[in-house]
Design an enzyme around this catalytic site. Structure first.
Site, PDB file in Angstrom:
ATOM      1  N   ASP A  24      38.160 -30.075  32.112  1.00 45.67           N
ATOM      2  CA  ASP A  24      38.432 -28.822  31.395  1.00 45.67           C
ATOM      3  C   ASP A  24      37.676 -27.651  32.023  1.00 45.67           C
ATOM      4  OD1 ASP A  24      39.632 -27.266  29.463  1.00 45.67           O
ATOM      5  OD2 ASP A  24      38.144 -27.712  27.912  1.00 45.67           O
ATOM      6  N   HIS A  41      43.697 -24.219  38.352  1.00 47.76           N
ATOM      7  CA  HIS A  41      44.301 -25.558  38.394  1.00 47.76           C
ATOM      8  C   HIS A  41      44.372 -26.075  39.831  1.00 47.76           C
ATOM      9  CE1 HIS A  41      45.031 -25.186  34.212  1.00 47.76           C
ATOM     10  NE2 HIS A  41      46.052 -24.354  34.294  1.00 47.76           N
ATOM     11  N   LEU A 135      39.467 -48.585  44.116  1.00 41.38           N
ATOM     12  CA  LEU A 135      39.398 -47.858  42.836  1.00 41.38           C
ATOM     13  C   LEU A 135      40.789 -47.646  42.230  1.00 41.38           C
ATOM     14  CD1 LEU A 135      37.245 -44.900  41.843  1.00 41.38           C
ATOM     15  CD2 LEU A 135      39.692 -44.464  41.942  1.00 41.38           C
TER      16      LEU A 135
HETATM   17  C1  IPE Z   1      42.256 -31.104  27.157  1.00 41.68           C
HETATM   18  O1  IPE Z   1      41.950 -29.793  27.495  1.00 41.68           O
HETATM   19  C2  IPE Z   1      43.373 -31.610  27.987  1.00 41.68           C
HETATM   20  C3  IPE Z   1      43.171 -31.633  29.440  1.00 41.68           C
HETATM   21  C4  IPE Z   1      42.080 -31.369  30.096  1.00 41.68           C
HETATM   22  C5  IPE Z   1      44.318 -32.011  30.181  1.00 41.68           C
HETATM   23  P1  IPE Z   1      42.465 -28.557  26.631  1.00 41.68           P
HETATM   24  O2  IPE Z   1      41.866 -27.359  27.247  1.00 41.68           O
HETATM   25  O3  IPE Z   1      43.923 -28.592  26.497  1.00 41.68           O
HETATM   26  O4  IPE Z   1      41.802 -28.855  25.194  1.00 41.68           O
HETATM   27  P2  IPE Z   1      41.570 -27.912  23.956  1.00 41.68           P
HETATM   28  O5  IPE Z   1      42.884 -27.268  23.645  1.00 41.68           O
HETATM   29  O6  IPE Z   1      40.548 -26.894  24.339  1.00 41.68           O
HETATM   30  O7  IPE Z   1      41.077 -28.823  22.886  1.00 41.68           O
HETATM   31  C1  IPE Z   2      42.026 -27.904  31.961  1.00 42.65           C
HETATM   32  O1  IPE Z   2      41.658 -26.586  32.147  1.00 42.65           O
HETATM   33  C2  IPE Z   2      43.333 -28.237  32.641  1.00 42.65           C
HETATM   34  C3  IPE Z   2      44.454 -28.462  31.741  1.00 42.65           C
HETATM   35  C4  IPE Z   2      44.412 -28.489  30.427  1.00 42.65           C
HETATM   36  C5  IPE Z   2      45.742 -28.675  32.363  1.00 42.65           C
HETATM   37  P1  IPE Z   2      42.112 -25.451  31.155  1.00 42.65           P
HETATM   38  O2  IPE Z   2      43.382 -24.861  31.664  1.00 42.65           O
HETATM   39  O3  IPE Z   2      42.165 -25.952  29.763  1.00 42.65           O
HETATM   40  O4  IPE Z   2      40.932 -24.401  31.315  1.00 42.65           O
HETATM   41  P2  IPE Z   2      40.290 -23.501  30.187  1.00 42.65           P
HETATM   42  O5  IPE Z   2      39.821 -24.425  29.100  1.00 42.65           O
HETATM   43  O6  IPE Z   2      41.346 -22.561  29.734  1.00 42.65           O
HETATM   44  O7  IPE Z   2      39.162 -22.811  30.889  1.00 42.65           O
HETATM   45 MG    MG Z   3      40.797 -26.037  28.253  1.00 39.03          MG
END
Ligand code: IPE
Ligand code: IPE
Ligand code: MG
Length: 249
Positions: A24, A41, A135
Site C-alpha cells: 500500500d 503503481h 519461491l
Molecule cells: C489494499 O489497499 C489492497 C491492495 C493493496 C491491493 P487499499 O489501499 O485498497 O486499502 P484501503 O482502501 O485503504 O483499506
Molecule cells: C496500493 O496503493 C495499490 C493498490 C491498491 C492497487 P494505493 O493505490 O492504495 O496507494 P495509496 O494508499 O492511495 O497511497
Molecule cells: Mg491504499
C-alpha cells in the site's frame, strides 16, 4: 536456563516460510512527487520485482502479495484500466524472468471479472512455472478474504458434505496447499487488513510500516524480518511451555 535463540537455532530457521504483504502507498508516493497516481503503481511493480528477489535470497518459500482487492473496482475507471494493463504486462515480462529463476507464480482471486487477455495471461504464467521448485509468488488479484472463505464453503456444499470442519475449509481456500503466513507486512501506514487473507492470518505476526510500497527495499524487508525474529509465537501456550530455542527475552 534459557539459551539465547541465536545460539541455538541456525539462521535460516528464523526466516518466515510464508510472507504476506499488503503493498500500500503507491498513490501517496506519486502524490508526494506531483506525479499521477499511476506512476506510483509503476514504481510499485519495480518494488515487487525486487522484493521477490530479496525474499528468495533470504530463503522465504512463499510470498503472497495483495495486488488488487475486490473493493478496488470502485476506483476511477482510468486507474483500474492502468492497473489491468500493468498486470498484463507483468504476467508477460516479469513472469518470464521469474521462470528463468525457477520460481512459481500463482494468482488467487475471482478471475471472472478480468478480460480474456488477462485470464489467458494468468493461465499461461501458472502453467509455465508450475514445475518450478523455488519461491512461490502468489498474487492476490480481485481477491477478498471473505470471498475466499465463501468460495471454500460453496465448494464443500457442492461436494455434499454433511458438516463443515476447520480442516476442510482450510484445504478448500485458495492458498489451501501452502503453509499459513508467518509474517504479514502492510506498508503505507494504515493498520488494517482491508479484507486480505482473513482465515489464514489467524496466527500471523503483524508488521506495519509507514514506508510507502515503492520505497520498500531490501533494508525495509530486513527490518521486518528482524522484528519477526524477536517475536515469541506462543499459539495460546505460555512462554515457559515453549522449547528454549523458541523463547524470547
Ligand atoms: C489494499 O489497499 C489492497 C491492495 C493493496 C491491493 P487499499 O489501499 O485498497 O486499502 P484501503 O482502501 O485503504 O483499506
Ligand atoms: C496500493 O496503493 C495499490 C493498490 C491498491 C492497487 P494505493 O493505490 O492504495 O496507494 P495509496 O494508499 O492511495 O497511497
Ligand atoms: Mg491504499
Amino acid at each position: 536456563m534459557k539459551i539465547s535463540s541465536t545460539q541455538t537455532i541456525p539462521e535460516h530457521t528464523q526466516i518466515p516460510r510464508h510472507v504476506a504483504v499488503i503493498m500500500d502507498g503507491n498513490g501517496r508516493w506519486a502524490k508526494k512527487r506531483f506525479l499521477p497516481r499511476v506512476m506510483g503503481h509503476k514504481k510499485g511493480l519495480d518494488a515487487l520485482e525486487n522484493m521477490v528477489k530479496h525474499c528468495a535470497e533470504m530463503g522465504v518459500e512463499y510470498l503472497t502479495v495483495f495486488a488488487f482487492s475486490t473493493e478496488n473496482w470502485r476506483r476511477p475507471q482510468d486507474e483500474v484500466s492502468f492497473l489491468m494493463g500493468l498486470f498484463l504486462q507483468a504476467l508477460q515480462k516479469q513472469v518470464r524472468r521469474m521462470h528463468e529463476n525457477n520460481m512459481r507464480v500463482r494468482v488467487i482471486g475471482n478471475r471472472s471479472r478480468f478480460n480474456d487477455d488477462i485470464r489467458k495471461g494468468i493461465e499461461d504464467a501458472e502453467s509455465l512455472t508450475a514445475g518450478n521448485t523455488g519461491l512461490t509468488l502468489t498474487v492476490a488479484a480481485d481477491y477478498g478474504g471473505r470471498w475466499d472463505i465463501l468460495q471454500a464453503a460453496n465448494k464443500l456444499l457442492a461436494e455434499g458434505v454433511s458438516e463443515i470442519t476447520e480442516e476442510a475449509v482450510t484445504r478448500h481456500l485458495m492458498l489451501g496447499d501452502a503453509p499459513e503466513p508467518d509474517l504479514f507486512i502492510r506498508t503505507g501506514g494504515e493498520t488494517r487488513i482491508s479484507n486480505f487473507l482473513l482465515w489464514q492470518m489467524a496466527y500471523a505476526e503483524l508488521y506495519f510500516t509507514d514506508t510507502l510500497w515503492p520505497d520498500f527495499d531490501k533494508a525495509a524487508l530486513e527490518a521486518a524480518v528482524a522484528s519477526f525474529r524477536k517475536r515469541e509465537r506462543r499459539f495460546g501456550r505460555t512462554s515457559e511451555q515453549l522449547p528454549a530455542e523458541q523463547q524470547r527475552g
